[in-house]
Design a protein around this motif. Sequence first.
Motif, PDB file in Angstrom:
ATOM      1  N   LEU A 378       0.866  -1.183   0.000  1.00  0.00           N
ATOM      2  CA  LEU A 378       0.000   0.000   0.000  1.00  0.00           C
ATOM      3  C   LEU A 378       0.900   1.228   0.000  1.00  0.00           C
ATOM      4  O   LEU A 378       1.909   1.259   0.699  1.00  0.00           O
ATOM      5  CB  LEU A 378      -0.894   0.018   1.245  1.00  0.00           C
ATOM      6  CG  LEU A 378      -1.955  -1.069   1.365  1.00  0.00           C
ATOM      7  CD1 LEU A 378      -2.584  -1.045   2.753  1.00  0.00           C
ATOM      8  CD2 LEU A 378      -3.020  -0.912   0.289  1.00  0.00           C
ATOM      9  N   LYS A 379       0.521   2.238  -0.788  1.00  0.00           N
ATOM     10  CA  LYS A 379       1.311   3.475  -0.853  1.00  0.00           C
ATOM     11  C   LYS A 379       1.138   4.281   0.424  1.00  0.00           C
ATOM     12  O   LYS A 379       0.066   4.268   1.029  1.00  0.00           O
ATOM     13  CB  LYS A 379       0.843   4.312  -2.034  1.00  0.00           C
ATOM     14  CG  LYS A 379       1.551   3.973  -3.315  1.00  0.00           C
ATOM     15  CD  LYS A 379       1.378   5.147  -4.269  1.00  0.00           C
ATOM     16  CE  LYS A 379       1.797   4.740  -5.677  1.00  0.00           C
ATOM     17  NZ  LYS A 379       1.260   5.639  -6.668  1.00  0.00           N
ATOM     18  N   CYS A 380       2.181   5.008   0.786  1.00  0.00           N
ATOM     19  CA  CYS A 380       2.104   5.760   2.030  1.00  0.00           C
ATOM     20  C   CYS A 380       2.924   7.042   1.971  1.00  0.00           C
ATOM     21  O   CYS A 380       4.080   7.075   2.381  1.00  0.00           O
ATOM     22  CB  CYS A 380       2.587   4.857   3.174  1.00  0.00           C
ATOM     23  SG  CYS A 380       2.498   5.649   4.778  1.00  0.00           S
ATOM     24  N   PRO A 381       2.336   8.123   1.440  1.00  0.00           N
ATOM     25  CA  PRO A 381       3.037   9.413   1.498  1.00  0.00           C
ATOM     26  C   PRO A 381       3.157   9.889   2.946  1.00  0.00           C
ATOM     27  O   PRO A 381       2.329   9.532   3.775  1.00  0.00           O
ATOM     28  CB  PRO A 381       2.127  10.370   0.709  1.00  0.00           C
ATOM     29  CG  PRO A 381       0.940   9.585   0.275  1.00  0.00           C
ATOM     30  CD  PRO A 381       0.997   8.219   0.874  1.00  0.00           C
ATOM     31  N   ASN A 382       4.192  10.678   3.202  1.00  0.00           N
ATOM     32  CA  ASN A 382       4.428  11.165   4.564  1.00  0.00           C
ATOM     33  C   ASN A 382       4.430  12.682   4.604  1.00  0.00           C
ATOM     34  O   ASN A 382       5.144  13.329   3.846  1.00  0.00           O
ATOM     35  CB  ASN A 382       5.806  10.702   5.047  1.00  0.00           C
ATOM     36  CG  ASN A 382       5.794   9.266   5.518  1.00  0.00           C
ATOM     37  OD1 ASN A 382       5.227   8.966   6.548  1.00  0.00           O
ATOM     38  ND2 ASN A 382       6.394   8.389   4.732  1.00  0.00           N
ATOM     39  N   VAL A 383       3.654  13.249   5.508  1.00  0.00           N
ATOM     40  CA  VAL A 383       3.808  14.666   5.826  1.00  0.00           C
ATOM     41  C   VAL A 383       4.064  14.727   7.310  1.00  0.00           C
ATOM     42  O   VAL A 383       3.536  13.915   8.054  1.00  0.00           O
ATOM     43  CB  VAL A 383       2.548  15.497   5.469  1.00  0.00           C
ATOM     44  CG1 VAL A 383       2.279  15.444   3.987  1.00  0.00           C
ATOM     45  CG2 VAL A 383       1.336  15.048   6.243  1.00  0.00           C
ATOM     46  N   PHE A 384       4.905  15.642   7.740  1.00  0.00           N
ATOM     47  CA  PHE A 384       5.106  15.711   9.179  1.00  0.00           C
ATOM     48  C   PHE A 384       5.453  17.069   9.729  1.00  0.00           C
ATOM     49  O   PHE A 384       6.013  17.914   9.068  1.00  0.00           O
ATOM     50  CB  PHE A 384       6.079  14.674   9.730  1.00  0.00           C
ATOM     51  CG  PHE A 384       7.112  14.182   8.775  1.00  0.00           C
ATOM     52  CD1 PHE A 384       6.814  13.144   7.912  1.00  0.00           C
ATOM     53  CD2 PHE A 384       8.370  14.731   8.769  1.00  0.00           C
ATOM     54  CE1 PHE A 384       7.768  12.660   7.041  1.00  0.00           C
ATOM     55  CE2 PHE A 384       9.326  14.251   7.900  1.00  0.00           C
ATOM     56  CZ  PHE A 384       9.024  13.221   7.034  1.00  0.00           C
ATOM     57  N   HIS A 385       5.039  17.202  10.998  1.00  0.00           N
ATOM     58  CA  HIS A 385       5.435  18.357  11.787  1.00  0.00           C
ATOM     59  C   HIS A 385       6.866  18.047  12.225  1.00  0.00           C
ATOM     60  O   HIS A 385       7.091  17.496  13.295  1.00  0.00           O
ATOM     61  CB  HIS A 385       4.521  18.520  13.003  1.00  0.00           C
ATOM     62  CG  HIS A 385       3.051  18.587  12.660  1.00  0.00           C
ATOM     63  ND1 HIS A 385       2.528  19.585  11.883  1.00  0.00           N
ATOM     64  CD2 HIS A 385       2.006  17.806  12.991  1.00  0.00           C
ATOM     65  CE1 HIS A 385       1.222  19.404  11.752  1.00  0.00           C
ATOM     66  NE2 HIS A 385       0.878  18.328  12.414  1.00  0.00           N
ATOM     67  N   ALA A 386       7.830  18.371  11.355  1.00  0.00           N
ATOM     68  CA  ALA A 386       9.200  17.913  11.566  1.00  0.00           C
ATOM     69  C   ALA A 386       9.794  18.495  12.835  1.00  0.00           C
ATOM     70  O   ALA A 386      10.527  17.831  13.554  1.00  0.00           O
ATOM     71  CB  ALA A 386      10.056  18.297  10.364  1.00  0.00           C
ATOM     72  N   GLY A 387       9.467  19.739  13.121  1.00  0.00           N
ATOM     73  CA  GLY A 387      10.044  20.419  14.274  1.00  0.00           C
ATOM     74  C   GLY A 387       9.749  19.700  15.571  1.00  0.00           C
ATOM     75  O   GLY A 387      10.547  19.727  16.502  1.00  0.00           O
TER      76      GLY A 387
END
Lengths: 498, 347
Positions: A378-387
């Motif tokens: 399954l595809k899984c793009p990542n976005v994140f609150h990196a800080g």
Amino acid sequence: MGKPESIDALLPPLAGKAELVRRLAAVLPPECLFDATEDMTPYECDGLSAWRTVPLVVALPQNEAQVAAVMKICNEVRVPIVPRGAGTGLSGGAQPHSGGVTLGLSKMKSILALDPVARTARVQPGVRNLAISEAAARHGLYYAPDPSSQIACSIGGNVAENSGGVHCLKYGLTVHNLLALRLVTIEGEILELGGEGLDAAGYDLMALITGSEGLLGIVTEITVKLLPKPQLARVVMAAFDSLERAGEAVANIIAAGIIPAGLEMMDQLATGAVEQFVHAGYPLDAAAVILCESDGTPEEVAAEIEHMSQVLRDSGATECRLSRDDAERLLFWSGRKAAFPAVGRLMPDYYCMDGTIPKRRLGEVLKGIAALSQQFDLKCPNVFHAGDGNLHPLIMFDANVPGQQERAEEFGARILELCVEVGGTITGEHGVGIEKINQMCVQFGTAEIETFHAVKHAFDPVGLLNPGKAIPTLQRCAEYGAMHVSRGKEAFSDLPRF
Amino acid sequence: MIEQFADTIRRAVSDRRTLRIRGGGTKDFYGVALDGDVIDTRAHAGVIDYEPSELVVTARAGTSLADLETVLADKGQMLAFEPPRLGPDSTIGGVISAGFSGPRRATSGSARDYVLGVKVMNGDGAELRFGGQVMKNVAGYDMSRLMAGACGTLGLLTEVSLKVLPVPRTELTVRLELPEADAIATMNRLAGTPLPISATCHHDDVLSVRLSGAEPAVAAARASIGGEIVADGAAFWESVRNQRHSHFVRHTTLWRLSVRSTVLPIDLGPTLIEWGGALRWIAGNADPEKIHEAATAAGGHATLYRGGNKTCGIQRLAPGMLALQQRLKQALDPHGVFGARRLHPTF
Ligand SMILES: Cc1cc2nc3c(=O)[nH]c(=O)nc-3n(C[C@H](O)[C@H](O)[C@H](O)COP(=O)(O)OP(=O)(O)OC[C@H]3O[C@@H](n4cnc5c(N)ncnc54)[C@H](O)[C@@H]3O)c2cc1C
């Protein structure tokens, strides 16, 4: 995920539906009470839409006195209550109980007072997050926590989840921006917590209630802090050719003594998904894009942007673009803010995870997620609150394809367990709800869970408020533990198996 | 050490005795009563984990505040809530348990706000872990922040994880001569502007304002605020933070009023104001009833911080709230072994 009603059983109610409706009708006007299935369909799920249950009754009180009256009745006849704000929650916290009352706060949406000098606003729980900042704008003030759902989500829901936003690295989460609450208890008693000063007498219950997912009481009034709007904000968009390097850049920014107003990251799958909708000009060949914002006085921003850009370039950014004006700044942000819906347009369903990890483990965790993505296909793009190390992997699936939903859930569970393994947590801001109830057994041991139950008991001895959510029963953990062996030893080995 | 703590706790429970958790004892003056046998945390010391780029430090509860601050200062970081250093023996466990914050509190947040996680030992001698070492965590109820300010009445803190922040690049203090009412108005007006203000204090008709941040920003703010530059600003804020300022030294009886920042002067004794108007330190022997009334009318509460008759200085809680807090104490400390009556005559 776990079915709330399967093993977290309640005592049977002391009245049937007809009797309950008759009693509720005595305290609520007709337009505030629904008991026909077709009227209740809009309430059958929250943002975790794969799960649906029609409640027994929907009650939409118009004021605190009506909330208290509903609570008293439900307490007397032992019927569960599920509080509901705007229903944007992503962990199923407002998922109805088939034998319970869904108590919606949507009709309580007045801003009761706004004090521009003391910089506070006193609002009802159904007020939308953004409406507070809109009302404060003419005084040059705003309410800082800004979840991406802020046009829709309610401040009551924000309190219940301790919601965050892209600016919370610098300005804090919901818990850091509250002064006082009014809480209606399961007995229908009204409590005042916090105060107009910065701290309150006795134990600090404000933090305990914030993030308690509607299990301890109904929040009927909230006093929030307002902040002066920064004079200026600018954002740097930096591209990186590897996720590791981008992760290091984040650490370098913080190590350089900078606390950006926002510090977010998207991987290539995510920028690819959003760019076709928002046309923000994200470099699509980059393995990762970082958005790093500075706000404050023009002098502060100028100095900080220079420092940030230097650190980003020294950390190997292949490209750095500075927003020219506010329109372009918002454009750079638009993709990040619209990431969930954009992914939702590419695939019929997506499942948004919310683990938080120590930032130094980022590279390792992203590799782990990539491996899981292959394993579960399954595809899984990542976005994140990196800080602040808060990841939002978005698992894409199609619930109409047999087996995909189960695979997505299993994939999600593995991601959360990976987060716990590296010293992180299963939820940074979306809450446990029903979605992560089993992973609570991985995060906590028996003694901690017993402590949570003791707290719950002090507020809600019968357990009528939002049953089956947020805190698992020990029986549930025993069942889950029987299936999963965590950290090399069996969890809850001292508990009898059922 | 942990085993020793657990033994002591279990023994106290079986002997039906109570324990008073104590670090350096620098806050022995604070609280309703000091009942119970002392359990000293100082042998359980040391910074366990510190990664500056994570903005998180984890230390054992008995670590001295001074040691912890030295470790942070080495990396250009600090405890942004500026806990008062009330003596060289102060421990981080005591700082968090008391929940005291210093001058930066109004703009940067409180001790509680910086707590990310704790380990805490309960009355069965079991060490529990809540929260964690990450910035955001909403798994389970927020037990760690509940420990801040509980004065050791809910369990023995053994370890704390705190968020830390970089030390500002420049600081500058200006003073403006203003009577109390004008100073309160000015503090509130300034707090509504986006200037880099990090502390305010009013005493003896002088309002002191500290600016923190990048040099050009501080210079620009200074130009817009005006006033006279204080040569040794840092020393002044140290004296306020550590309660060595003459207002704290001179007066033996001191009330602490947490109120709405805009409340007009409360004329019940010599006053030092902090936190943009939200904290009033009132000295002298005014009628306690009048003090409590004034605090309530100002949307807040009063505590007899030091001196005077302790029983008159207890924080007032509405009946429903009192009952709930008692149930919570009972739930978390069913044996009643921890520091009974430190925070309130009943818990
Ligand atoms: C597209 C999208 C983007 C999002 N982005 C973010 C983000 O950036 N950051 C973030 O933190 N979250 C985000 N969320 C999640 C969600 O918006 C937040 O959790 C929000 O706070 C929920 O508010 P709500 O009013 O919709 O609450 P609901 O979903 O209705 O309820 C949430 C929980 O709160 C309880 N509750 C609601 N009101 C009360 C009350 N008055 N008293 C007691 N309990 C109550 C409910 O029982 C439930 O457990 C996003 C969601 C979506 C769909």
